[in-house]
Design a protein around this motif. Structure first.
Motif, PDB file in Angstrom:
ATOM      1  N   SER A   1       0.848  -1.191   0.000  1.00  0.00           N
ATOM      2  CA  SER A   1       0.000   0.000   0.000  1.00  0.00           C
ATOM      3  C   SER A   1       0.888   1.246   0.000  1.00  0.00           C
ATOM      4  O   SER A   1       2.065   1.190   0.353  1.00  0.00           O
ATOM      5  N   PHE A   2       0.290   2.376  -0.364  1.00  0.00           N
ATOM      6  CA  PHE A   2       1.063   3.611  -0.372  1.00  0.00           C
ATOM      7  C   PHE A   2       1.522   3.962   1.039  1.00  0.00           C
ATOM      8  O   PHE A   2       2.663   4.382   1.252  1.00  0.00           O
ATOM      9  N   GLU A   3       0.651   3.763   2.010  1.00  0.00           N
ATOM     10  CA  GLU A   3       1.017   4.029   3.399  1.00  0.00           C
ATOM     11  C   GLU A   3       2.145   3.087   3.840  1.00  0.00           C
ATOM     12  O   GLU A   3       3.074   3.501   4.543  1.00  0.00           O
ATOM     13  N   GLY A   4       2.049   1.834   3.420  1.00  0.00           N
ATOM     14  CA  GLY A   4       3.090   0.868   3.753  1.00  0.00           C
ATOM     15  C   GLY A   4       4.413   1.192   3.082  1.00  0.00           C
ATOM     16  O   GLY A   4       5.489   0.926   3.639  1.00  0.00           O
ATOM     17  N   PHE A   5       4.340   1.773   1.899  1.00  0.00           N
ATOM     18  CA  PHE A   5       5.545   2.173   1.173  1.00  0.00           C
ATOM     19  C   PHE A   5       6.265   3.313   1.892  1.00  0.00           C
ATOM     20  O   PHE A   5       7.484   3.289   2.075  1.00  0.00           O
ATOM     21  N   LEU A   6       5.505   4.317   2.339  1.00  0.00           N
ATOM     22  CA  LEU A   6       6.100   5.502   2.956  1.00  0.00           C
ATOM     23  C   LEU A   6       6.567   5.281   4.397  1.00  0.00           C
ATOM     24  O   LEU A   6       7.440   6.005   4.882  1.00  0.00           O
ATOM     25  N   HIS A   7       5.987   4.308   5.101  1.00  0.00           N
ATOM     26  CA  HIS A   7       6.372   4.033   6.494  1.00  0.00           C
ATOM     27  C   HIS A   7       6.303   5.294   7.356  1.00  0.00           C
ATOM     28  O   HIS A   7       7.162   5.513   8.214  1.00  0.00           O
ATOM     29  N   GLY A   8       5.310   6.126   7.091  1.00  0.00           N
ATOM     30  CA  GLY A   8       5.129   7.313   7.925  1.00  0.00           C
ATOM     31  C   GLY A   8       6.025   8.484   7.585  1.00  0.00           C
ATOM     32  O   GLY A   8       6.022   9.503   8.300  1.00  0.00           O
ATOM     33  N   VAL A   9       6.804   8.390   6.511  1.00  0.00           N
ATOM     34  CA  VAL A   9       7.716   9.477   6.141  1.00  0.00           C
ATOM     35  C   VAL A   9       6.921  10.694   5.664  1.00  0.00           C
ATOM     36  O   VAL A   9       5.958  10.573   4.911  1.00  0.00           O
ATOM     37  N   ASP A  10       7.336  11.866   6.101  1.00  0.00           N
ATOM     38  CA  ASP A  10       6.760  13.125   5.644  1.00  0.00           C
ATOM     39  C   ASP A  10       7.468  13.505   4.345  1.00  0.00           C
ATOM     40  O   ASP A  10       8.635  13.918   4.367  1.00  0.00           O
ATOM     41  N   VAL A  11       6.787  13.369   3.219  1.00  0.00           N
ATOM     42  CA  VAL A  11       7.439  13.605   1.928  1.00  0.00           C
ATOM     43  C   VAL A  11       7.924  15.053   1.799  1.00  0.00           C
ATOM     44  O   VAL A  11       8.874  15.330   1.050  1.00  0.00           O
ATOM     45  N   GLU A  12       7.292  15.966   2.525  1.00  0.00           N
ATOM     46  CA  GLU A  12       7.720  17.364   2.434  1.00  0.00           C
ATOM     47  C   GLU A  12       9.050  17.603   3.152  1.00  0.00           C
ATOM     48  O   GLU A  12       9.664  18.659   2.993  1.00  0.00           O
ATOM     49  N   ALA A  13       9.489  16.623   3.913  1.00  0.00           N
ATOM     50  CA  ALA A  13      10.766  16.757   4.618  1.00  0.00           C
ATOM     51  C   ALA A  13      11.914  16.086   3.861  1.00  0.00           C
ATOM     52  O   ALA A  13      13.067  16.148   4.299  1.00  0.00           O
ATOM     53  N   LEU A  14      11.614  15.451   2.727  1.00  0.00           N
ATOM     54  CA  LEU A  14      12.653  14.751   1.972  1.00  0.00           C
ATOM     55  C   LEU A  14      13.665  15.734   1.397  1.00  0.00           C
ATOM     56  O   LEU A  14      13.298  16.714   0.738  1.00  0.00           O
ATOM     57  N   ARG A  15      14.947  15.455   1.623  1.00  0.00           N
ATOM     58  CA  ARG A  15      16.015  16.277   1.071  1.00  0.00           C
ATOM     59  C   ARG A  15      17.137  15.359   0.572  1.00  0.00           C
ATOM     60  O   ARG A  15      17.747  14.632   1.353  1.00  0.00           O
ATOM     61  N   TRP A  16      17.399  15.440  -0.716  1.00  0.00           N
ATOM     62  CA  TRP A  16      18.484  14.641  -1.293  1.00  0.00           C
ATOM     63  C   TRP A  16      19.833  15.056  -0.700  1.00  0.00           C
ATOM     64  O   TRP A  16      20.742  14.233  -0.569  1.00  0.00           O
ATOM     65  N   SER A  17      19.967  16.324  -0.353  1.00  0.00           N
ATOM     66  CA  SER A  17      21.235  16.800   0.198  1.00  0.00           C
ATOM     67  C   SER A  17      21.600  16.043   1.472  1.00  0.00           C
ATOM     68  O   SER A  17      22.788  15.801   1.735  1.00  0.00           O
ATOM     69  N   GLU A  18      20.594  15.650   2.240  1.00  0.00           N
ATOM     70  CA  GLU A  18      20.866  14.914   3.475  1.00  0.00           C
ATOM     71  C   GLU A  18      21.382  13.509   3.158  1.00  0.00           C
ATOM     72  O   GLU A  18      22.284  13.003   3.841  1.00  0.00           O
ATOM     73  N   LEU A  19      20.833  12.883   2.115  1.00  0.00           N
ATOM     74  CA  LEU A  19      21.331  11.567   1.700  1.00  0.00           C
ATOM     75  C   LEU A  19      22.767  11.687   1.198  1.00  0.00           C
ATOM     76  O   LEU A  19      23.627  10.860   1.534  1.00  0.00           O
ATOM     77  N   LEU A  20      23.046  12.698   0.393  1.00  0.00           N
ATOM     78  CA  LEU A  20      24.395  12.887  -0.135  1.00  0.00           C
ATOM     79  C   LEU A  20      25.391  13.111   0.992  1.00  0.00           C
ATOM     80  O   LEU A  20      26.522  12.608   0.951  1.00  0.00           O
ATOM     81  N   LEU A  21      24.984  13.850   2.010  1.00  0.00           N
ATOM     82  CA  LEU A  21      25.866  14.085   3.153  1.00  0.00           C
ATOM     83  C   LEU A  21      26.167  12.780   3.875  1.00  0.00           C
ATOM     84  O   LEU A  21      27.310  12.535   4.292  1.00  0.00           O
ATOM     85  N   ARG A  22      25.170  11.923   4.018  1.00  0.00           N
ATOM     86  CA  ARG A  22      25.394  10.626   4.666  1.00  0.00           C
ATOM     87  C   ARG A  22      26.364   9.774   3.844  1.00  0.00           C
ATOM     88  O   ARG A  22      27.228   9.090   4.401  1.00  0.00           O
ATOM     89  N   ILE A  23      26.200   9.800   2.515  1.00  0.00           N
ATOM     90  CA  ILE A  23      27.102   9.023   1.650  1.00  0.00           C
ATOM     91  C   ILE A  23      28.536   9.520   1.805  1.00  0.00           C
ATOM     92  O   ILE A  23      29.479   8.736   1.916  1.00  0.00           O
ATOM     93  N   ARG A  24      28.712  10.842   1.825  1.00  0.00           N
ATOM     94  CA  ARG A  24      30.047  11.411   1.995  1.00  0.00           C
ATOM     95  C   ARG A  24      30.622  11.025   3.357  1.00  0.00           C
ATOM     96  O   ARG A  24      31.828  10.804   3.498  1.00  0.00           O
ATOM     97  N   THR A  25      29.760  10.923   4.365  1.00  0.00           N
ATOM     98  CA  THR A  25      30.223  10.612   5.715  1.00  0.00           C
ATOM     99  C   THR A  25      30.668   9.167   5.841  1.00  0.00           C
ATOM    100  O   THR A  25      31.709   8.874   6.444  1.00  0.00           O
TER     101      THR A  25
END
Length: 292
Positions: free
Chosen positions: A143-167
């Motif tokens: 389900s869509f709800e099951g896919f998101l696992h409660g994530v707030d899509v408006e809080a998604l930031r690719w920059s945060e993922l890139l920072l984790r990868i660099r770390t």
């Protein structure tokens, strides 16, 4: 050897990238660049990643894997693309995170090729289209709800993922490109991944542009590029943009979004936040962004 690997994200033309690179397999081999098909490592690479985990792979293990993957001698660079290397579509937001498995999967991956230089390439995309497209690959049991696992899509930031990868992988070079820019930047993405210069003839650089441009426009563009060969990448992109402005296929640009609770206002907010995030990414230390 340099290991140049496209690690995702999902729905950013990863399969198209590999098809384009394989078109140029022979030309690239002459430059010392190997492009093994995904079938050569789809199963073996995850198995070795799970085996080595936080330990560097032994020279023998690395040599065994490379022998299995390479089909050219005197290889200076190997180019890989495996968008499921972090996780598969249904687990993008697992446990309320965003590609959280990157925190340990990418160090495992780095350890597999511990004796070689490594660079990661990652495509990113507006969450307004990324989320619906990724969800469409999850199947009817999710389900869509099951896919998101409660994530707030408006809080998604690719920059945060890139920072984790660099770390977690500080010694792996990181290059990022935006899915929305690929009609204009695709050729550069291919060249940067393979490390070849502008003088090496490569095909496939117009593949993404062709999906959103009218057939007549593509025919005229190819003729123009043949008779007015651009001298720089910047000049080439100006030509592409001019033809795209004139011959864009508006129907091909339409993306219908049909998700529970999503409306035009949300899409607009997501798009605005994404554009602000792109500006941040362009200034990030340790991240190279391929801009149009």
């Amino acid at each position: 050897m340099i290991i140049s690997m496209h690690i995702g994200a999902h729905c950013t033309n990863g399969a198209q990238l590999m098809r384009g690179l394989l078109k140029n397999k022979a030309v690239l081999a002459e430059q010392g660049v190997a492009v093994p098909p995904l079938a050569y490592y789809r199963d073996m690479l995850p198995q070795i990643m799970k085996k080595v985990k936080s330990e560097r792979a032994s020279p023998e293990t690395q040599e065994m894997l490379l022998d299995h993957m390479l089909d050219i001698d005197d290889c200076a660079r190997m180019v890989l693309s495996y968008e499921d290397v972090i996780c598969m579509h249904p687990f993008i937001f697992e446990k309320g995170g965003f590609y959280e498995k990157a925190n340990f999967k990418l160090p495992w991956l780095r350890n597999v090729f511990a004796g070689h230089e490594m660079e990661f390439f990652i495509g990113i995309r507006n969450p307004a289209t990324f989320v619906p497209e990724a969800f469409s690959f999850c199947g009817p049991s999710v389900s869509f709800e099951g896919f998101l696992h409660g994530v707030d899509v408006e809080a998604l930031r690719w920059s945060e993922l890139l920072l984790r990868i660099r770390t977690v992988c500080p010694d792996a070079r990181l290059t990022c490109f935006a899915y929305e820019d690929t009609p204009l930047t695709w050729s550069q993405v291919m060249r940067d991944m393979t490390g070849v210069g502008q003088m090496v003839p490569m095909s496939g650089g117009l593949d993404i542009l062709a999906t959103i441009m009218k057939r007549e426009g593509m025919k005229r563009l190819r003729t123009y590029l043949h008779t007015h060969r651009p001298q720089t990448e910047e000049q080439r992109r100006r030509i592409l943009q001019a033809f795209l402005d004139k011959y864009v296929d508006e129907d091909a640009l339409e993306e219908e979004i049909d998700l529970p609770g999503w409306d035009d206002a949300l899409v607009e907010r997501l798009t605005e936040a994404y554009e602000e995030d792109l500006e941040k990414i362009e200034k990030m230390e340790g991240v190279r962004f391929i801009a149009p």
